[in-house]
Design a protein around this motif. Sequence first.
Motif, PDB file in Angstrom:
ATOM      1  N   HIS A   1      49.359 -10.728  32.382  1.00  0.00           N
ATOM      2  CA  HIS A   1      48.567  -9.416  32.398  1.00  0.00           C
ATOM      3  C   HIS A   1      48.672  -8.281  31.674  1.00  0.00           C
ATOM      4  CE1 HIS A   1      45.684  -7.146  34.951  1.00  0.00           C
ATOM      5  NE2 HIS A   1      46.407  -6.147  34.555  1.00  0.00           N
TER       6      HIS A   1
ATOM      7  N   CYS B   1      50.825  -7.693  29.017  1.00  0.00           N
ATOM      8  CA  CYS B   1      50.991  -7.682  27.812  1.00  0.00           C
ATOM      9  C   CYS B   1      49.503  -7.488  27.039  1.00  0.00           C
ATOM     10  CB  CYS B   1      51.751  -8.917  27.210  1.00  0.00           C
ATOM     11  SG  CYS B   1      50.911 -10.362  27.243  1.00  0.00           S
ATOM     12  N   LEU B   2      48.750  -7.914  27.904  1.00  0.00           N
ATOM     13  CA  LEU B   2      47.165  -7.901  27.253  1.00  0.00           C
ATOM     14  C   LEU B   2      46.509  -6.435  27.611  1.00  0.00           C
ATOM     15  CD1 LEU B   2      44.672  -8.927  25.903  1.00  0.00           C
ATOM     16  CD2 LEU B   2      44.319 -10.203  27.887  1.00  0.00           C
TER      17      LEU B   2
ATOM     18  N   ASN C   1      47.452  -3.261  25.470  1.00  0.00           N
ATOM     19  CA  ASN C   1      46.413  -3.570  24.190  1.00  0.00           C
ATOM     20  C   ASN C   1      44.984  -3.275  24.604  1.00  0.00           C
ATOM     21  OD1 ASN C   1      48.046  -4.927  21.546  1.00  0.00           O
ATOM     22  ND2 ASN C   1      48.975  -5.692  23.336  1.00  0.00           N
TER      23      ASN C   1
ATOM     24  N   VAL D   1      41.607 -11.640  20.488  1.00  0.00           N
ATOM     25  CA  VAL D   1      42.945 -11.444  20.754  1.00  0.00           C
ATOM     26  C   VAL D   1      43.984 -12.509  19.957  1.00  0.00           C
ATOM     27  CG1 VAL D   1      42.815 -12.457  23.082  1.00  0.00           C
ATOM     28  CG2 VAL D   1      44.682 -10.803  22.522  1.00  0.00           C
TER      29      VAL D   1
ATOM     30  N   LEU E   1      48.098 -13.663  19.972  1.00  0.00           N
ATOM     31  CA  LEU E   1      49.248 -13.754  20.737  1.00  0.00           C
ATOM     32  C   LEU E   1      50.542 -14.220  20.067  1.00  0.00           C
ATOM     33  CD1 LEU E   1      50.693 -13.518  23.685  1.00  0.00           C
ATOM     34  CD2 LEU E   1      49.691 -15.852  24.258  1.00  0.00           C
TER      35      LEU E   1
ATOM     36  N   PHE F   1      47.628 -13.935  31.500  1.00  0.00           N
ATOM     37  CA  PHE F   1      46.690 -13.393  30.250  1.00  0.00           C
ATOM     38  C   PHE F   1      45.131 -13.987  30.297  1.00  0.00           C
ATOM     39  CE2 PHE F   1      45.677 -13.887  25.777  1.00  0.00           C
ATOM     40  CZ  PHE F   1      46.514 -12.894  25.428  1.00  0.00           C
TER      41      PHE F   1
ATOM     42  N   ALA G   1      42.031 -11.511  29.979  1.00  0.00           N
ATOM     43  CA  ALA G   1      41.080 -11.813  28.922  1.00  0.00           C
ATOM     44  C   ALA G   1      39.512 -12.269  29.049  1.00  0.00           C
ATOM     45  CB  ALA G   1      41.704 -12.783  27.895  1.00  0.00           C
TER      46      ALA G   1
ATOM     47  N   LEU H   1      40.791 -15.727  22.711  1.00  0.00           N
ATOM     48  CA  LEU H   1      42.273 -15.832  22.240  1.00  0.00           C
ATOM     49  C   LEU H   1      41.776 -16.814  20.990  1.00  0.00           C
ATOM     50  CD1 LEU H   1      45.209 -15.761  22.232  1.00  0.00           C
ATOM     51  CD2 LEU H   1      45.377 -17.498  23.677  1.00  0.00           C
TER      52      LEU H   1
ATOM     53  N   VAL I   1      50.906  -8.839  21.508  1.00  0.00           N
ATOM     54  CA  VAL I   1      49.659  -9.036  21.333  1.00  0.00           C
ATOM     55  C   VAL I   1      48.894  -8.319  20.453  1.00  0.00           C
ATOM     56  CG1 VAL I   1      47.546  -8.883  22.945  1.00  0.00           C
ATOM     57  CG2 VAL I   1      49.844  -9.834  23.682  1.00  0.00           C
TER      58      VAL I   1
ATOM     59  N   VAL J   1      44.932  -7.045  19.619  1.00  0.00           N
ATOM     60  CA  VAL J   1      43.576  -6.796  20.131  1.00  0.00           C
ATOM     61  C   VAL J   1      42.641  -6.410  18.973  1.00  0.00           C
ATOM     62  CG1 VAL J   1      43.684  -6.994  22.537  1.00  0.00           C
ATOM     63  CG2 VAL J   1      44.038  -4.845  21.418  1.00  0.00           C
TER      64      VAL J   1
END
Length: 323
Positions: free
Chosen positions: A66, A68-69, A72, A86, A88, A107, A111, A118, A132, A134
């Motif tokens: 969660h 790390c996204l 961004n 996105v 990764l 994640f 998203a 992704l 990551v 975006v």
Amino acid sequence: MGISEFDLIRDYFAALTPGRDDVPLGVGDDCALLAVPAGQQLAVSMDTLVEGRHFSPGDDPEALGHKCLAVNLSDLAAMGAEPAWVTLALTLPEANPDWLAAFARGFGTLARAHGLQLVGGDTTRGPLSITVQVHGFVPPGRALRRDGAAVGDLIYVTGTLGDAGLALRAAQGQPVAPDALAFLRDRLHRPTPRVAAGLALRGLASAAIDLSDGLASDLGHICERSGLGASLQIDRLPLSPGVAAYLAETADWALPLSAGDDYELCITVPAERRAELEALAATWSCGLHWIGVMEQRPGLRVVLPDGRETDEIPTGYDHFAHD
Ligand code: ADP
Ligand code: MG
């Protein structure tokens, strides 16, 4: 790795998010093929989380997926950009199926909530690190930049300040009210990117930044890029009950001013648009609070609760200053 890199990508990432119409080709080839809609500019941002630096060994992998996204998405929010795609890059010490499933769940859930696809990435073996990137859309001239603030513009922040910082201090032994701890930890490990707020602020905010390094440091970037200074009213900083209780005891204003990881938006708005802004934000669950004003004089000043003004402000976290 126990399972092959190709199986790992197929099992955990290739089908993690639904396909978008503007993605003719997603995961599986040498490149993804992406179609930027007519009349939009691409907003691109990248952030890396390194184990031991941004998170601790053994941290919950779902929360990491969660976060790390989220960090961004927070950059897209601060730009007033609409999330689209996105990528990764994962460096893993081992292919642990439980870890991967939980990470992908964290994640993927975030998203999907933002309609992100992704579209690619990279998977390598090594010390745990997560990068990551975006991609979002914003019409030309509509992005919320750091350099647009003017003298007299009002400064606002979403949400509350210092929650993640207090959660970190609690983990290091600082006593914190037990009923506040779960909320504070959630704010540290599962920040909420203010994407809808950023989009709504297009055409209204004169400048914007997201708070990752601490209010003083990040507002400093708006000041610098806009060629101005700022004055903050310290008793206006929005605080959660846990941080308010901590401050009542310690008067440690460095926490809401300079602790990192808030992932709130800090914006400036022309004073004559105050009513319009506050009416707009009245429906936001995160809230929006006035905290100060942009000034001609360079630098940052803080007006203390007793009315005295000081320019001695504890600075935010700098990755290299502390090495
Ligand atoms: P190449 O060797 O050509 O760089 P890779 O074998 O690294 O390709 O990746 C194969 C496909 O899987 C590519 O489309 C790539 O973007 C995608 N991919 C690799 N790792 C990830 C990941 N962690 N998440 C999403 N897609 C990934
Ligand atoms: Mg290739």
